[in-house]
Design an enzyme around this catalytic site. Structure first.
Site, PDB file in Angstrom:
ATOM      1  N   CYS A  95      63.707  25.187 -41.195  1.00  0.00           N
ATOM      2  CA  CYS A  95      64.108  27.121 -40.960  1.00  0.00           C
ATOM      3  C   CYS A  95      63.212  27.538 -39.079  1.00  0.00           C
ATOM      4  CB  CYS A  95      63.596  27.898 -41.631  1.00  0.00           C
ATOM      5  SG  CYS A  95      63.774  27.621 -43.288  1.00  0.00           S
ATOM      6  N   HIS A 348      70.558  33.836 -41.745  1.00  0.00           N
ATOM      7  CA  HIS A 348      69.836  32.717 -41.503  1.00  0.00           C
ATOM      8  C   HIS A 348      70.009  31.281 -41.151  1.00  0.00           C
ATOM      9  CE1 HIS A 348      65.935  30.591 -41.837  1.00  0.00           C
ATOM     10  NE2 HIS A 348      65.384  30.651 -42.142  1.00  0.00           N
ATOM     11  N   CYS A 379      58.762  31.817 -42.548  1.00  0.00           N
ATOM     12  CA  CYS A 379      57.992  30.134 -43.457  1.00  0.00           C
ATOM     13  C   CYS A 379      59.248  29.280 -43.429  1.00  0.00           C
ATOM     14  CB  CYS A 379      58.383  30.976 -44.448  1.00  0.00           C
ATOM     15  SG  CYS A 379      60.222  31.442 -45.077  1.00  0.00           S
TER      16      CYS A 379
END
Length: 400
Positions: A95, A348, A379
């Site tokens: 991520c 995302h 995160c």
């Protein structure tokens, strides 16, 4: 001789984010083409930057395969019209891919090795679902290094609820609802659109159209509607689609520069880098990762959390953001946090998201000369967190 340099975020742009899957607007669009479109848009908006002066191109992707493989930084640079003399590479921190691209380019600029660099990320989660091309080593589970649930991000979100029972489902639902409302308000005010690069898209029948805004928004979201949603990660759980970021396709890109290049080319940077940090946590509760990475970044900067005037925190899950806010004693609905909504509403696309946070913070800095410092944090799967602290070049010291 190379000299230590300030590092600036000169500008950033992104594609509109699309819903992943066959019904999403980018189903018939290649992943690398999304990154190319974003890059062309950024270069066109910054014509004073000589393309041959760009020292490197770092493009992140989590699933580096198919149309997201083949050393993306190099291929995207060539396809976007950069001279063959400009090198590039691919990077992966799940991520936090784009955030890591920015951090690594910043390190090179800060030590005087580079003057100008492009840093961003792309993820086509429709073509390449998370982990689809991965073969995790069986030792992780066999030797109990990692619980099997650690690779399911929704399960890790449920575990934060387990660990912190005062962070209730109702609080997460409210956070998710407000993200949708804030994102729509930002759209209505024209705040998001300026940094979006339109993308030509083709539907199943072969008809062309233009993607100009984020596809996944649900501004009609209510608390009642959220309360009725299923909990897919656990029976009678607390994490729902309404408090999770949707699966998303999209690309982001930023232009980073050193102080000498900014001066020489007459650039107007949007942010100055203060510090960055990454940290590791238990993979089973990866969502708390930005807590230690933020503490580390604050220490490096000689700042405290009270110095941060604006926060752009990636909403992988609502519980992940409110656990960080709770740790630092910040209210769930603090107006400094995600003013224009976040990933729950906008999406995302894993490796692309870090630069989206920076784009939004940069735009908010321009509106808020009373704010000196801002934080972008997120995160990261497999138990990590990433944080970058930025200074507002428009800061005038006057309180609002």
């Amino acid at each position: 001789m190379a000299e230590i340099s300030d590092v600036f975020f000169v500008d950033g742009m992104r594609t509109p984010f699309g819903r992943a899957g066959e019904k999403g607007m980018y189903w018939n669009t290649r992943a690398d083409d999304l990154a190319v479109k974003a890059t062309i848009g950024l270069l066109e908006r910054n014509p004073d930057v000589p393309k041959d002066r760009i020292d490197d191109v770092a493009i992140a992707a989590t699933s580096q395969t198919g149309d997201q493989g083949l050393t993306l930084g190099r291929t995207v640079g060539l396809l976007a019209g950069l001279p063959q003399t400009v090198p590039g590479f691919a990077i992966d921190r799940m991520c936090a891919g784009a955030m890591t691209s920015v951090a690594m380019m910043s390190g090179a600029i800060g030590t005087g090795m580079y003057d100008l660099a492009l840093a961003g990320g792309v993820e086509h989660m429709g073509r390449h679902p998370i982990g689809s091309n991965a073969d995790p080593n069986p030792r992780f589970v066999a030797e109990k290094m990692v619980d099997p649930g650690a690779l399911n991000m929704g399960v890790t979100a449920e575990r934060i609820h387990d660990r912190f029972p005062h962070l209730t489902k109702e609080r997460a639902d409210r956070f998710g609802m407000l993200s949708q409302h804030k994102a729509q308000a930002a759209y209505d005010a024209g705040r998001i659109q300026a940094d979006l690069v339109p993308v030509a898209i083709k539907d199943a029948e072969g008809a062309w159209s233009l993607a100009t805004e984020d596809e996944g928004r649900r501004p009609e979201t209510t608390m009642e509607g959220l309360a009725a949603l299923k909990t897919p990660f656990r029976p009678h759980g607390r994490v729902t689609a309404g408090t999770s970021s949707p699966l998303t396709d999209g690309a982001t890109i930023s232009l980073m520069a050193g102080g000498a290049a900014v001066k020489e080319l007459g650039l107007a940077p949007k942010m100055r880098l203060v510090s960055f940090a990454f940290a590791g946590v238990q993979p089973e509760i990866m969502g708390i990762g930005p807590i230690p990475s933020t503490e580390k970044a604050l220490r490096k900067a000689g700042l405290t959390i009270d110095d941060i005037g604006l926060f752009e925190l990636n909403e992988a899950f609502a519980i992940q953001v409110i656990s960080l806010l709770d740790h630092f004693g910040i209210a769930d609905d603090d107006p400094r946090v995600n003013q224009w909504g976040g990933a729950i509403a906008l999406g995302h696309p894993l490796a692309a998201s870090g630069v989206r946070l920076m784009i939004q913070l940069a735009a908010q800095f321009a509106e808020r000369p009373d704010v000196r410092y801002g934080l972008t944090a997120m995160c990261v799967g497999l138990g990590q967190g990433g944080s970058v602290i930025w200074e507002n070049p428009h800061y005038d010291g006057k309180r609002k």
